[in-house]
Scaffold this motif. Structure first.
Motif, PDB file in Angstrom:
ATOM      1  N   GLN A 146       7.733   3.694   9.460  1.00 24.08           N
ATOM      2  CA  GLN A 146       7.629   3.217   8.086  1.00 24.08           C
ATOM      3  C   GLN A 146       8.004   4.311   7.082  1.00 24.08           C
ATOM      4  O   GLN A 146       7.806   4.159   5.888  1.00 24.08           O
ATOM      5  CB  GLN A 146       6.200   2.728   7.806  1.00 24.08           C
ATOM      6  CG  GLN A 146       5.727   1.638   8.737  1.00 24.08           C
ATOM      7  CD  GLN A 146       6.605   0.407   8.660  1.00 24.08           C
ATOM      8  OE1 GLN A 146       6.832  -0.129   7.586  1.00 24.08           O
ATOM      9  NE2 GLN A 146       7.104  -0.053   9.794  1.00 24.08           N
ATOM     10  N   ARG A 147       8.520   5.420   7.595  1.00 25.38           N
ATOM     11  CA  ARG A 147       8.953   6.583   6.792  1.00 25.38           C
ATOM     12  C   ARG A 147       7.805   7.320   6.102  1.00 25.38           C
ATOM     13  O   ARG A 147       7.959   7.883   5.024  1.00 25.38           O
ATOM     14  CB  ARG A 147      10.008   6.182   5.777  1.00 25.38           C
ATOM     15  CG  ARG A 147      11.247   5.649   6.439  1.00 25.38           C
ATOM     16  CD  ARG A 147      12.283   5.301   5.433  1.00 25.38           C
ATOM     17  NE  ARG A 147      13.458   4.773   6.139  1.00 25.38           N
ATOM     18  CZ  ARG A 147      14.665   4.843   5.682  1.00 25.38           C
ATOM     19  NH1 ARG A 147      14.903   5.382   4.519  1.00 25.38           N
ATOM     20  NH2 ARG A 147      15.662   4.348   6.375  1.00 25.38           N
ATOM     21  N   ALA A 148       6.641   7.333   6.741  1.00 30.57           N
ATOM     22  CA  ALA A 148       5.492   8.060   6.201  1.00 30.57           C
ATOM     23  C   ALA A 148       5.729   9.562   6.324  1.00 30.57           C
ATOM     24  O   ALA A 148       6.476  10.020   7.192  1.00 30.57           O
ATOM     25  CB  ALA A 148       4.229   7.676   6.959  1.00 30.57           C
ATOM     26  N   LYS A 149       5.077  10.311   5.435  1.00 35.66           N
ATOM     27  CA  LYS A 149       5.243  11.762   5.398  1.00 35.66           C
ATOM     28  C   LYS A 149       3.881  12.450   5.352  1.00 35.66           C
ATOM     29  O   LYS A 149       2.886  11.852   4.979  1.00 35.66           O
ATOM     30  CB  LYS A 149       6.045  12.160   4.162  1.00 35.66           C
ATOM     31  CG  LYS A 149       7.457  11.634   4.168  1.00 35.66           C
ATOM     32  CD  LYS A 149       8.152  11.948   2.865  1.00 35.66           C
ATOM     33  CE  LYS A 149       9.567  11.431   2.838  1.00 35.66           C
ATOM     34  NZ  LYS A 149       9.669   9.992   2.973  1.00 35.66           N
ATOM     35  N   THR A 150       3.881  13.736   5.704  1.00 37.48           N
ATOM     36  CA  THR A 150       2.693  14.567   5.550  1.00 37.48           C
ATOM     37  C   THR A 150       2.704  15.169   4.152  1.00 37.48           C
ATOM     38  O   THR A 150       3.719  15.108   3.449  1.00 37.48           O
ATOM     39  CB  THR A 150       2.675  15.708   6.581  1.00 37.48           C
ATOM     40  OG1 THR A 150       3.801  16.554   6.339  1.00 37.48           O
ATOM     41  CG2 THR A 150       2.708  15.193   8.012  1.00 37.48           C
ATOM     42  N   ALA A 166       0.853  -1.188   0.000  1.00 35.07           N
ATOM     43  CA  ALA A 166       0.000   0.000   0.000  1.00 35.07           C
ATOM     44  C   ALA A 166       0.893   1.243   0.000  1.00 35.07           C
ATOM     45  O   ALA A 166       2.000   1.234   0.536  1.00 35.07           O
ATOM     46  CB  ALA A 166      -0.885  -0.002   1.231  1.00 35.07           C
ATOM     47  N   ASP A 167       0.414   2.310  -0.612  1.00 37.07           N
ATOM     48  CA  ASP A 167       1.148   3.577  -0.635  1.00 37.07           C
ATOM     49  C   ASP A 167       0.921   4.287   0.691  1.00 37.07           C
ATOM     50  O   ASP A 167      -0.147   4.834   0.949  1.00 37.07           O
ATOM     51  CB  ASP A 167       0.667   4.438  -1.798  1.00 37.07           C
ATOM     52  CG  ASP A 167       1.408   5.754  -1.920  1.00 37.07           C
ATOM     53  OD1 ASP A 167       2.291   6.030  -1.086  1.00 37.07           O
ATOM     54  OD2 ASP A 167       1.098   6.501  -2.858  1.00 37.07           O
ATOM     55  N   ILE A 168       1.920   4.274   1.544  1.00 34.34           N
ATOM     56  CA  ILE A 168       1.798   4.830   2.890  1.00 34.34           C
ATOM     57  C   ILE A 168       1.659   6.355   2.873  1.00 34.34           C
ATOM     58  O   ILE A 168       1.205   6.948   3.839  1.00 34.34           O
ATOM     59  CB  ILE A 168       2.977   4.371   3.773  1.00 34.34           C
ATOM     60  CG1 ILE A 168       2.594   4.450   5.228  1.00 34.34           C
ATOM     61  CG2 ILE A 168       4.241   5.175   3.472  1.00 34.34           C
ATOM     62  CD1 ILE A 168       3.352   3.511   6.097  1.00 34.34           C
ATOM     63  N   TYR A 227      -8.800  11.183   1.547  1.00 35.15           N
ATOM     64  CA  TYR A 227      -9.898  11.978   2.086  1.00 35.15           C
ATOM     65  C   TYR A 227      -9.388  13.266   2.738  1.00 35.15           C
ATOM     66  O   TYR A 227      -8.478  13.232   3.558  1.00 35.15           O
ATOM     67  CB  TYR A 227     -10.682  11.152   3.108  1.00 35.15           C
ATOM     68  CG  TYR A 227     -11.848  11.884   3.712  1.00 35.15           C
ATOM     69  CD1 TYR A 227     -13.019  12.042   2.987  1.00 35.15           C
ATOM     70  CD2 TYR A 227     -11.771  12.406   4.980  1.00 35.15           C
ATOM     71  CE1 TYR A 227     -14.096  12.716   3.520  1.00 35.15           C
ATOM     72  CE2 TYR A 227     -12.843  13.085   5.529  1.00 35.15           C
ATOM     73  CZ  TYR A 227     -14.004  13.237   4.800  1.00 35.15           C
ATOM     74  OH  TYR A 227     -15.066  13.912   5.339  1.00 35.15           O
ATOM     75  N   GLY A 228      -9.955  14.385   2.344  1.00 39.42           N
ATOM     76  CA  GLY A 228      -9.552  15.661   2.917  1.00 39.42           C
ATOM     77  C   GLY A 228      -8.177  16.110   2.476  1.00 39.42           C
ATOM     78  O   GLY A 228      -7.577  16.976   3.119  1.00 39.42           O
ATOM     79  N   ASP A 229      -7.660  15.506   1.406  1.00 38.66           N
ATOM     80  CA  ASP A 229      -6.311  15.822   0.921  1.00 38.66           C
ATOM     81  C   ASP A 229      -5.256  15.644   2.012  1.00 38.66           C
ATOM     82  O   ASP A 229      -4.359  16.466   2.176  1.00 38.66           O
ATOM     83  CB  ASP A 229      -6.245  17.238   0.339  1.00 38.66           C
ATOM     84  CG  ASP A 229      -7.060  17.368  -0.932  1.00 38.66           C
ATOM     85  OD1 ASP A 229      -7.110  16.378  -1.700  1.00 38.66           O
ATOM     86  OD2 ASP A 229      -7.657  18.425  -1.155  1.00 38.66           O
ATOM     87  N   LYS A 230      -5.386  14.568   2.782  1.00 40.70           N
ATOM     88  CA  LYS A 230      -4.452  14.271   3.867  1.00 40.70           C
ATOM     89  C   LYS A 230      -3.848  12.888   3.682  1.00 40.70           C
ATOM     90  O   LYS A 230      -4.478  11.985   3.153  1.00 40.70           O
ATOM     91  CB  LYS A 230      -5.157  14.330   5.223  1.00 40.70           C
ATOM     92  CG  LYS A 230      -5.647  15.702   5.592  1.00 40.70           C
ATOM     93  CD  LYS A 230      -6.298  15.684   6.949  1.00 40.70           C
ATOM     94  CE  LYS A 230      -6.772  17.067   7.320  1.00 40.70           C
ATOM     95  NZ  LYS A 230      -7.421  17.082   8.621  1.00 40.70           N
ATOM     96  N   THR A 231      -2.623  12.756   4.165  1.00 42.47           N
ATOM     97  CA  THR A 231      -1.976  11.452   4.193  1.00 42.47           C
ATOM     98  C   THR A 231      -2.415  10.718   5.462  1.00 42.47           C
ATOM     99  O   THR A 231      -2.938  11.344   6.399  1.00 42.47           O
ATOM    100  CB  THR A 231      -0.443  11.591   4.200  1.00 42.47           C
ATOM    101  OG1 THR A 231      -0.050  12.281   5.388  1.00 42.47           O
ATOM    102  CG2 THR A 231       0.070  12.329   2.975  1.00 42.47           C
ATOM    103  N   PRO A 232      -2.186   9.415   5.528  1.00 37.41           N
ATOM    104  CA  PRO A 232      -2.513   8.690   6.760  1.00 37.41           C
ATOM    105  C   PRO A 232      -1.827   9.294   7.992  1.00 37.41           C
ATOM    106  O   PRO A 232      -2.429   9.353   9.071  1.00 37.41           O
ATOM    107  CB  PRO A 232      -2.006   7.274   6.481  1.00 37.41           C
ATOM    108  CG  PRO A 232      -2.126   7.139   4.999  1.00 37.41           C
ATOM    109  CD  PRO A 232      -1.746   8.495   4.471  1.00 37.41           C
ATOM    110  N   LEU A 233      -0.594   9.788   7.834  1.00 38.84           N
ATOM    111  CA  LEU A 233       0.112  10.398   8.964  1.00 38.84           C
ATOM    112  C   LEU A 233      -0.617  11.648   9.451  1.00 38.84           C
ATOM    113  O   LEU A 233      -0.804  11.843  10.655  1.00 38.84           O
ATOM    114  CB  LEU A 233       1.554  10.738   8.568  1.00 38.84           C
ATOM    115  CG  LEU A 233       2.393  11.426   9.635  1.00 38.84           C
ATOM    116  CD1 LEU A 233       2.506  10.570  10.890  1.00 38.84           C
ATOM    117  CD2 LEU A 233       3.769  11.757   9.092  1.00 38.84           C
TER     118      LEU A 233
END
Length: 52
Positions: free
Chosen positions: A38-42, A7-9, A14-20
């Motif tokens: 997991q090196r996720a970013k905003t 999955a693309d972390i 939704y709301g133009d937001k990343t999971p982070l």
């Protein structure tokens, strides 16, 4: 047989937001820590990396 896809972390959904960003908004600190591991970013971090 190919390797399973991941999955693309950093998916902007939704709301133009990343999971982070969503986890931060919800004060889900355990999820924030896991996503960071997991090196996720905003979105802001993603856009600053794209302009370099």
């Amino acid at each position: 047989m190919s390797a399973p896809s991941r999955a693309d972390i950093d998916w902007i959904g939704y709301g133009d937001k990343t999971p982070l960003a969503i986890a931060r908004t919800q004060d889900a600190d355990d999820v924030v820590h896991w996503l960071r591991s997991q090196r996720a970013k905003t979105c802001g971090e993603l856009s600053s990396h794209a302009t370099r």
